[in-house]
Write an enzyme that holds these catalytic residues in place. Sequence first.
Site, PDB file in Angstrom:
ATOM      1  CG  ASP A 216     -11.152  -4.491 -12.347  1.00  7.69           C
ATOM      2  OD1 ASP A 216     -11.670  -4.601 -11.222  1.00  7.69           O
ATOM      3  OD2 ASP A 216     -11.817  -4.602 -13.402  1.00  7.69           O
ATOM      4  CG  HIS A 538      -5.507  -8.763  -7.511  1.00 12.74           C
ATOM      5  ND1 HIS A 538      -4.395  -9.237  -8.152  1.00 12.74           N
ATOM      6  CD2 HIS A 538      -6.285  -8.230  -8.479  1.00 12.74           C
ATOM      7  CE1 HIS A 538      -4.497  -9.012  -9.455  1.00 12.74           C
ATOM      8  NE2 HIS A 538      -5.639  -8.397  -9.685  1.00 12.74           N
ATOM      9  CG  ASP A 580      -2.011 -10.878   2.817  1.00 13.03           C
ATOM     10  OD1 ASP A 580      -2.543 -10.256   1.866  1.00 13.03           O
ATOM     11  OD2 ASP A 580      -1.430 -10.328   3.761  1.00 13.03           O
ATOM     12  CD  GLU A 589      -9.961  -8.276  -8.133  1.00 13.01           C
ATOM     13  OE1 GLU A 589      -9.853  -9.411  -8.645  1.00 13.01           O
ATOM     14  OE2 GLU A 589     -10.198  -7.259  -8.800  1.00 13.01           O
TER      15      GLU A 589
END
Length: 611
Positions: A216, A538, A580, A589
């Site tokens: 993020d 991620h 994956d 992530e």
Amino acid sequence: MRRSMGFYRILMGLAALAATSGVAGQSGTSPDAPAPLSYGKHLSQAIRLNQVGFYPDGPKRAVLVTIDTGGYQTGSGDTGTRDLVFYICSPDLKDRAYKGSLDLPQTDPISTQKTRLADFSAFKDTGNFVLWIPGIGYSYPFHIGYGAFGPLALTVAKAYYYQRASMPISMAYAGPWSRPEGHPDDHVLVHGSAASAGRPAGSVLSCPGGWYDAGDYNKYIVNSGITMGTLLSVCEDFPDLAAKLKTGIPLTDQGIPDLLEEILYNLRWMLTMQDPGDGGVYHKLTNAQFDPFIMPAEARTTRYVVAKGTCATLDFAAVMAQAARVLDKYPGACPGLKDSCLQAAAKAWTWAVAHPQVYYDQTGISQQYTPAIGTGAYGDRQSADEFVWAGIELYLSTGSLQYKPVVDTLHVDAVGIPSWSDVRTLGLYSLLRVPSAVPPALLASIKRGILAQAGRWASAVAQTGYHAVMGENPREYVWGSNAVAANQGVLLLEAWKISGDRAYYWLALDNLDYLLGRNATGYCFITGVGSHSPLHPHHRISEADGIIAPVPGWLVGGPNPGRQDGCVYPTAIPNQAYTDLTPAYACNEIAINWNAPLVYLVWALEADQPR
Ligand code: 9MR
Ligand code: 9MR
């Protein structure tokens, strides 16, 4: 990806070789008879090993999965009852340089896979090789050499550069991963939860720079804390290596190591997160909700600083105090920065002492203020360990009697690995760095604690199917389990330093072997490294940049049966609960706090190699 292109060329060569060598079937051979040397000339994913390399003088182990009861991947088809030999060969299989035999099968206690160890520690030649088991197949290629992890040391440290907010990532330094600037963060609003008399809600702040936390685009002080503490420790413990390793990043400060330059990029952001009015530090700089999977430059959502908190403020204090100690070694560089760090640390400490239990409560905050906040919480309802860490760093960096009680009242029985919510061990490691400042009884208890932990791990490793400390305890397969493995490696290296017992250095290396492929999934868990590594982390940048290869050098979270992302995993077996896939954020992530102990582990191992 360049590495794997070469690898596929090898594969094609081998296919051609197999086609001309008249590979025979199993005709006339009973399953328990030795396999003819003429077949098994294909890649076998049942052979698990470090896909990067080995040190000539170090242990070298591969594992053959004979039967995979978990059904994650297929086993080798071997019954596990016959004698099996293996060879260390040139990558084209033409030259056999070493012959060994596999150990008898054992049962991996977590996965219940049947595994057989192939130990080729006695083989000390340098070069590029594969391990071949006639009748089964050959392994991914690997390198044996001094400094086998030199390139890896650069890759895992360089990763942070690609994660920088508020500046363009330029072609000259990032090649295909160059991208325009994202999140300038020069117009950040004070959220209602963070309002103070001097800075009411809606005030505009400028807090540019720093690294995105993970997949993020938000920036969290608590997680920056452990990340920075661990990376600063690399600079503190291995200054000679740090002076030599050039990661290829733009340099603004002269005469400091590249790694420190990278660290200071995040440090300067952290400094903006302190309220100069009272010394308190905001918990995070964030959107109200996570960005979609777009590139940083496309993200335009309003950014906020949210809620000052005790843990964030103390983590900040610890980092600033430790940074002052590191900067002290480079007197000509970064004028004024060391003093700014010390002042910021002292002010933060004062705020925390006056607000010892202001815990981050995202639910409460979201009920009380608009907008509600839904990004990473890093909530921690215990500040004792943060007080210890910050107090220790401040004491060691200033010598001030004000912080001495933290050291004098410290009692250490057991020593465990640190995590973002439990940072006491970071302080204990620092005490070991400056032994003259530490009461002898305390010093002795820290050493005892570390040696007791390392000793327990050492005594159980032979029972694991993959010969690694990571793999002894199924409860260690948490969100970010790969960082547990790396942090165990760091603790083992401390045990080595304390005792002088090389066995702990090699055990730390075993955990690196684990991360690089000798594990129950067969993945090398670092993007862009090895032959079989994650392609779909991620990670918003990797997903949105239009480049097939993910941003390199990032350790993914790793096996985690918790599956908090709600995705379908191949199995819930702890050491195999990995997939994956991009949506699988609970195992795939990447995060700044997970790479940091990996950087420490690889740099520490390399620092002790002849170069
Ligand atoms: O992308 C987010 C990741 O960085 C976080 O670790 C994770 C847990 O907080 O959340 C991810 O965001 C997801 C959100 O929680 C739920 N909706 C889907 C989001 C993206 O997959
Ligand atoms: O690493 C964090 C893990 O220990 C927590 O269990 C999890 C859920 O709170 O959050 C992880 O941290 C994520 C953070 O909240 C947002 N950015 C991505 C982090 C890694 O997944």
